[in-house]
Structure formats: structure tokens, C-alpha cells
Design a protein around this motif. Structure first.
Motif, PDB file in Angstrom:
ATOM      1  N   SER A 207      12.913 -14.842  -5.739  1.00 32.44           N
ATOM      2  CA  SER A 207      12.526 -15.726  -4.634  1.00 32.44           C
ATOM      3  C   SER A 207      11.433 -15.115  -3.773  1.00 32.44           C
ATOM      4  O   SER A 207      10.563 -15.821  -3.260  1.00 32.44           O
ATOM      5  N   LEU A 208      11.499 -13.800  -3.585  1.00 38.29           N
ATOM      6  CA  LEU A 208      10.511 -13.108  -2.766  1.00 38.29           C
ATOM      7  C   LEU A 208       9.487 -12.456  -3.677  1.00 38.29           C
ATOM      8  O   LEU A 208       9.834 -11.818  -4.673  1.00 38.29           O
ATOM      9  N   LYS A 209       8.227 -12.591  -3.335  1.00 41.68           N
ATOM     10  CA  LYS A 209       7.158 -12.091  -4.186  1.00 41.68           C
ATOM     11  C   LYS A 209       6.939 -10.599  -3.962  1.00 41.68           C
ATOM     12  O   LYS A 209       7.027 -10.103  -2.847  1.00 41.68           O
ATOM     13  N   GLY A 210       6.611  -9.903  -5.058  1.00 39.15           N
ATOM     14  CA  GLY A 210       6.258  -8.499  -4.955  1.00 39.15           C
ATOM     15  C   GLY A 210       7.463  -7.597  -4.800  1.00 39.15           C
ATOM     16  O   GLY A 210       8.617  -8.041  -4.888  1.00 39.15           O
ATOM     17  N   PRO A 211       7.237  -6.296  -4.567  1.00 33.94           N
ATOM     18  CA  PRO A 211       8.335  -5.357  -4.357  1.00 33.94           C
ATOM     19  C   PRO A 211       9.205  -5.810  -3.183  1.00 33.94           C
ATOM     20  O   PRO A 211       8.695  -6.378  -2.218  1.00 33.94           O
ATOM     21  N   PRO A 212      10.527  -5.565  -3.243  1.00 34.14           N
ATOM     22  CA  PRO A 212      11.450  -6.114  -2.249  1.00 34.14           C
ATOM     23  C   PRO A 212      11.451  -5.362  -0.910  1.00 34.14           C
ATOM     24  O   PRO A 212      12.492  -4.869  -0.450  1.00 34.14           O
ATOM     25  N   ILE A 213      10.289  -5.306  -0.275  1.00 30.02           N
ATOM     26  CA  ILE A 213      10.195  -4.747   1.079  1.00 30.02           C
ATOM     27  C   ILE A 213      10.861  -5.729   2.047  1.00 30.02           C
ATOM     28  O   ILE A 213      10.692  -6.938   1.940  1.00 30.02           O
TER      29      ILE A 213
ATOM     30  N   LEU B 248       0.841  -1.198   0.000  1.00 35.61           N
ATOM     31  CA  LEU B 248       0.000   0.000   0.000  1.00 35.61           C
ATOM     32  C   LEU B 248       0.876   1.248   0.000  1.00 35.61           C
ATOM     33  O   LEU B 248       1.824   1.367   0.774  1.00 35.61           O
ATOM     34  N   GLY B 249       0.591   2.171  -0.893  1.00 36.93           N
ATOM     35  CA  GLY B 249       1.319   3.432  -0.931  1.00 36.93           C
ATOM     36  C   GLY B 249       2.563   3.420  -1.797  1.00 36.93           C
ATOM     37  O   GLY B 249       3.192   4.458  -1.993  1.00 36.93           O
ATOM     38  N   LEU B 250       2.962   2.258  -2.339  1.00 42.77           N
ATOM     39  CA  LEU B 250       4.116   2.217  -3.224  1.00 42.77           C
ATOM     40  C   LEU B 250       3.736   2.754  -4.603  1.00 42.77           C
ATOM     41  O   LEU B 250       2.598   2.589  -5.049  1.00 42.77           O
ATOM     42  N   PRO B 251       4.665   3.408  -5.295  1.00 37.97           N
ATOM     43  CA  PRO B 251       4.369   3.942  -6.630  1.00 37.97           C
ATOM     44  C   PRO B 251       3.974   2.835  -7.609  1.00 37.97           C
ATOM     45  O   PRO B 251       4.369   1.683  -7.456  1.00 37.97           O
ATOM     46  N   ASP B 252       3.212   3.199  -8.629  1.00 37.63           N
ATOM     47  CA  ASP B 252       2.819   2.226  -9.651  1.00 37.63           C
ATOM     48  C   ASP B 252       3.977   1.890 -10.581  1.00 37.63           C
ATOM     49  O   ASP B 252       4.056   0.776 -11.102  1.00 37.63           O
ATOM     50  N   ASP B 253       4.870   2.834 -10.800  1.00 33.11           N
ATOM     51  CA  ASP B 253       6.002   2.589 -11.679  1.00 33.11           C
ATOM     52  C   ASP B 253       6.945   1.563 -11.037  1.00 33.11           C
ATOM     53  O   ASP B 253       7.368   1.734  -9.892  1.00 33.11           O
ATOM     54  N   PRO B 254       7.291   0.467 -11.741  1.00 31.67           N
ATOM     55  CA  PRO B 254       8.099  -0.602 -11.146  1.00 31.67           C
ATOM     56  C   PRO B 254       9.445  -0.129 -10.595  1.00 31.67           C
ATOM     57  O   PRO B 254       9.883  -0.564  -9.537  1.00 31.67           O
ATOM     58  N   ARG B 255      10.133   0.761 -11.326  1.00 29.47           N
ATOM     59  CA  ARG B 255      11.443   1.229 -10.865  1.00 29.47           C
ATOM     60  C   ARG B 255      11.308   2.053  -9.587  1.00 29.47           C
ATOM     61  O   ARG B 255      12.076   1.889  -8.637  1.00 29.47           O
ATOM     62  N   ARG B 256      10.307   2.925  -9.548  1.00 28.69           N
ATOM     63  CA  ARG B 256      10.107   3.742  -8.349  1.00 28.69           C
ATOM     64  C   ARG B 256       9.598   2.880  -7.196  1.00 28.69           C
ATOM     65  O   ARG B 256       9.947   3.102  -6.031  1.00 28.69           O
ATOM     66  N   ALA B 257       8.798   1.860  -7.517  1.00 29.05           N
ATOM     67  CA  ALA B 257       8.305   0.950  -6.480  1.00 29.05           C
ATOM     68  C   ALA B 257       9.465   0.166  -5.872  1.00 29.05           C
ATOM     69  O   ALA B 257       9.520  -0.052  -4.657  1.00 29.05           O
ATOM     70  N   TYR B 258      10.405  -0.240  -6.723  1.00 26.17           N
ATOM     71  CA  TYR B 258      11.588  -0.951  -6.225  1.00 26.17           C
ATOM     72  C   TYR B 258      12.367  -0.062  -5.258  1.00 26.17           C
ATOM     73  O   TYR B 258      12.747  -0.492  -4.156  1.00 26.17           O
ATOM     74  N   ALA B 259      12.630   1.175  -5.664  1.00 26.63           N
ATOM     75  CA  ALA B 259      13.410   2.088  -4.820  1.00 26.63           C
ATOM     76  C   ALA B 259      12.709   2.341  -3.490  1.00 26.63           C
ATOM     77  O   ALA B 259      13.349   2.348  -2.427  1.00 26.63           O
ATOM     78  N   ALA B 260      11.397   2.534  -3.533  1.00 24.12           N
ATOM     79  CA  ALA B 260      10.646   2.780  -2.294  1.00 24.12           C
ATOM     80  C   ALA B 260      10.634   1.546  -1.405  1.00 24.12           C
ATOM     81  O   ALA B 260      10.753   1.641  -0.179  1.00 24.12           O
ATOM     82  N   ALA B 261      10.489   0.377  -2.018  1.00 26.43           N
ATOM     83  CA  ALA B 261      10.461  -0.868  -1.243  1.00 26.43           C
ATOM     84  C   ALA B 261      11.785  -1.092  -0.527  1.00 26.43           C
ATOM     85  O   ALA B 261      11.820  -1.553   0.625  1.00 26.43           O
ATOM     86  N   LYS B 262      12.898  -0.772  -1.188  1.00 19.06           N
ATOM     87  CA  LYS B 262      14.213  -0.967  -0.581  1.00 19.06           C
ATOM     88  C   LYS B 262      14.430  -0.045   0.624  1.00 19.06           C
ATOM     89  O   LYS B 262      15.311  -0.298   1.454  1.00 19.06           O
ATOM     90  N   LEU B 263      13.638   1.011   0.713  1.00 19.15           N
ATOM     91  CA  LEU B 263      13.735   1.942   1.842  1.00 19.15           C
ATOM     92  C   LEU B 263      12.722   1.630   2.936  1.00 19.15           C
ATOM     93  O   LEU B 263      12.614   2.377   3.907  1.00 19.15           O
ATOM     94  N   THR B 264      11.986   0.522   2.772  1.00 21.83           N
ATOM     95  CA  THR B 264      10.897   0.195   3.686  1.00 21.83           C
ATOM     96  C   THR B 264      11.219  -1.046   4.503  1.00 21.83           C
ATOM     97  O   THR B 264      11.629  -2.071   3.958  1.00 21.83           O
TER      98      THR B 264
END
Length: 336
Positions: free
Chosen positions: A88-94, A30-46
Motif C-alpha cells: 500500500s505504501l510506496k518505497g521502503p517502509p519509512i 536518501l542514504g538507505l542501502p541499495d540492498d532491499p533487505r538492508r534498506a527495509y531494516a533501515a527504513a523500519k528504524l527511520t
């Protein structure tokens, strides 16, 4: 938060000025950007504080490293363009840190003596039943907020049985671990690569700092190790890895009673992980082409790309010879 360890994580994060968001459900994207690259960057900070369900607390074998894999978290804040977690891990890499760590540890006695890697190994029997804590995360990277690694080391120190906790790391702040009463029941390994290839390990500590941290841990009485991984057979690899082994020997020189192991892991990938990594790191210079590669089928029925037999033989001969000359006091645990 029901679990005291989880509450302590949240309080520690708040004390460091980290933004705390409480979710009404377990939908972590929830709240992660729709763009995959931006979602990746946000997930890595979460970092999400979650509860490990019973399925996650059922341990799995983790050959060739240890008898059992025990997770204190899943995910990693580093940016390695060969990341083994990709696919191995599903979804954005939180990164998910487990609040119910005590519940996880309470389940470990049932596995004592039940493994097949060290528990029943003639060569590694002195390690006892081994539990690997860094299969799905880098626990030292998370330690400033989670405190989970310190908690586990202290728990194993009090667990007066033939067992060992193992973790490997690309980070270097070991200060919180030095004064723990570990009773030599935890082995810390530094995951290292030469400067030529450490450029693929974004957001991690410099390799020289990792080796200095390993020395500090060894001087504090911990058994230690080197995880040389992934070994990359690219141009200049002989000179680069030769220098790395010399640096490791210098860092560990004159440590009294040194207990040093080495694990040698060559670069490999699956088609699924390659696709994920290409989307995460489109500009990476890491070679994941077909040259010098062969297909290997895993015990799970999947396929992975490894170096071909000739390259593997050349790499193995090099490492075994150089380790014998530069780190003669070390034990090679395995080659893969």
C-alpha cells in the motif's frame, strides 16, 4: 520546521538521544542501502517528520471500522509478517509522522455527520461520526516521539459534538493517555492474537501486556475494544483463540461501566502484498498458500485472497459462540 507540533517531535526525539538528520529535499530514501533487505531494516528504524499535503488531508471512508480515516502518520515500526500496509505504501517502509497535525484536525468539522458507517447506522449511531486513526499506522507505537495521539485525544475531548476518535494498537505503553480529559470520545482497541500466531508480530508488545493496557484504559473511563486480527485458520486455531478469549475476559473482569466492542477480521492478502511480504520476511511460516482460499474482488477492482466460504462459516460460528459465553458484555461490531 514551520509547524510547532513538528518542532516538538524533533525536540522530543533529540531529548531521547535519537540521531536527527535534516534533509535538503523531500527524498526520504536518501542514504538507505541499495540492498532491499538492508534498506527495509533501515527504513523500519527511520521516522520522518513531514507535512501532510492537501491530498492527504482529504478524508476517505474506512468501512467497516469507521466513517472516516484520519492519519496522524503513515507507516509502522513493527515487523508483522502479515502487514496490511505491504504493497500500500510506496518505497521502503519509512514511517512518516505529520508535523501539521493541527491543520489536519481543523479540517474534521466539515465531515461531521457525513459518513455512512456509524453516522447513518441504526446499530452504531450512538458512536456519532467516527474517525479511525490507525488505518496506516499504529499511533501508540509512535507516541513517545510524536505525542500526536495524546494531542488528538485531547482535541476530541474538547470537541463537544457527537463524534469519536478510534485507534487500535499492538503496543502497551498507555501511561501518557490515562490522565487526558478524553470525555469518552476516544475508543482504544487492543489488536490481539493468541500466542500461537502472535509470533508473526515482531517488535510488538506481548499480548498479555496489551490486554493489561486495555484494562488500564477502561479503568480510566475510556470506551475500549478488542480487534482480533488477523484471524488465522491454521492448525490449533480453536484451542488458541478459545484461550485468548478467556484471557481477555479475565483481563477486563470487574471493570465498572465497561464499554467493550469486538472487531473480527480474518486474514487476507493480495498478490502484490504477498510479493512484498515474501521479500521482507522470506523465512516466515505464515501460510499464504491457496488451500482454503478464494478470490474476492474489492470495490477498487483489485483482487484479494480470503478464506473460502466453508472456512469462514466455521470461524464465524466459533467466535460468535465463544464470545457469547466468555465476553457476554461485549458488542461485536462486524465480521470480515
Amino acid at each position: 520546521m514551520t509547524f510547532a507540533h513538528g518542532r516538538a517531535m524533533v525536540e522530543r526525539a533529540a531529548g531521547l538521544g535519537v540521531e536527527i538528520v535534516e534533509l535538503a529535499s523531500d527524498r526520504l530514501n536518501l542514504g538507505l542501502p541499495d540492498d532491499p533487505r538492508r534498506a527495509y531494516a533501515a527504513a523500519k528504524l527511520t521516522l520522518a517528520v513531514v507535512v501532510a499535503p492537501p491530498s492527504k488531508r482529504k478524508l476517505q471512508p474506512i468501512a467497516p471500522s469507521a466513517d472516516w480515516r484520519v492519519d496522524l502518520a503513515e507507516g509502522c515500526p513493527a515487523h508483522c509478517s502479515y502487514c496490511y500496509l505491504a504493497g500500500s505504501l510506496k518505497g521502503p517502509p519509512i514511517t512518516r509522522a505529520y508535523a501539521n497535525l493541527d491543520e489536519i484536525l481543523d479540517g474534521l468539522p466539515a465531515y461531521l455527520g457525513q459518513g455512512t458507517i456509524t453516522s447513518r447506522s441504526r446499530d452504531r449511531a450512538q458512536e456519532g461520526t467516527t474517525f479511525e486513526a490507525s488505518c496506516y499506522t499504529d499511533p501508540l507505537a509512535l507516541e513517545p516521539i510524536t505525542g500526536s495521539l495524546s494531542h488528538m485525544i485531547g482535541w476530541f475531548g474538547r470537541w463537544d459534538v457527537p463524534a469519536q476518535l478510534r485507534f487500535t494498537t499492538k503496543f502497551a505503553d498507555v501511561s501518557p493517555l490515562l490522565d487526558i480529559d478524553h470525555r469518552q470520545r476516544t475508543r482504544m482497541r487492543a489488536s490481539i492474537n493468541p500466542r500461537l500466531f502472535a509470533r508473526f508480530e515482531g517488535g510488538t508488545a506481548p499480548v498479555a501486556d496489551r490486554l493489561a493496557a486495555l484494562r488500564r484504559m477502561a479503568l480510566a473511563g475510556y470506551p475500549v475494544g478488542l480487534t482480533i486480527a488477523p484471524i488465522i485458520a491454521a492448525a490449533g486455531w480453536r484451542e488458541a483463540y478459545g484461550e485468548l478469549l478467556v484471557d481477555a475476559g479475565a483481563a477486563l473482569a470487574d471493570v465498572p461501566g465497561l464499554d467493550l466492542t469486538i472487531e473480527l477480521i480474518t486474514h487476507r492478502f493480495t498478490s502484490g502484498s504477498k510479493a512484498v511480504l515474501d521479500s521482507w520476511y522470506p523465512g516466515s511460516a505464515l501460510d499464504m498458500g491457496e488451500a482454503n482460499r478464494s478470490t474476492k474482488r474489492t470495490k477498487f477492482g483489485t483482487e484479494k485472497q480470503v478464506y473460502d466460504a466453508e472456512t469462514m462459516r466455521e470461524l464465524r460460528r466459533f467466535f460468535e459462540k465463544r464470545i457469547a459465553s466468555t465476553l457476554p458484555f461485549a458488542r461485536i461490531l462486524y465480521w470480515t
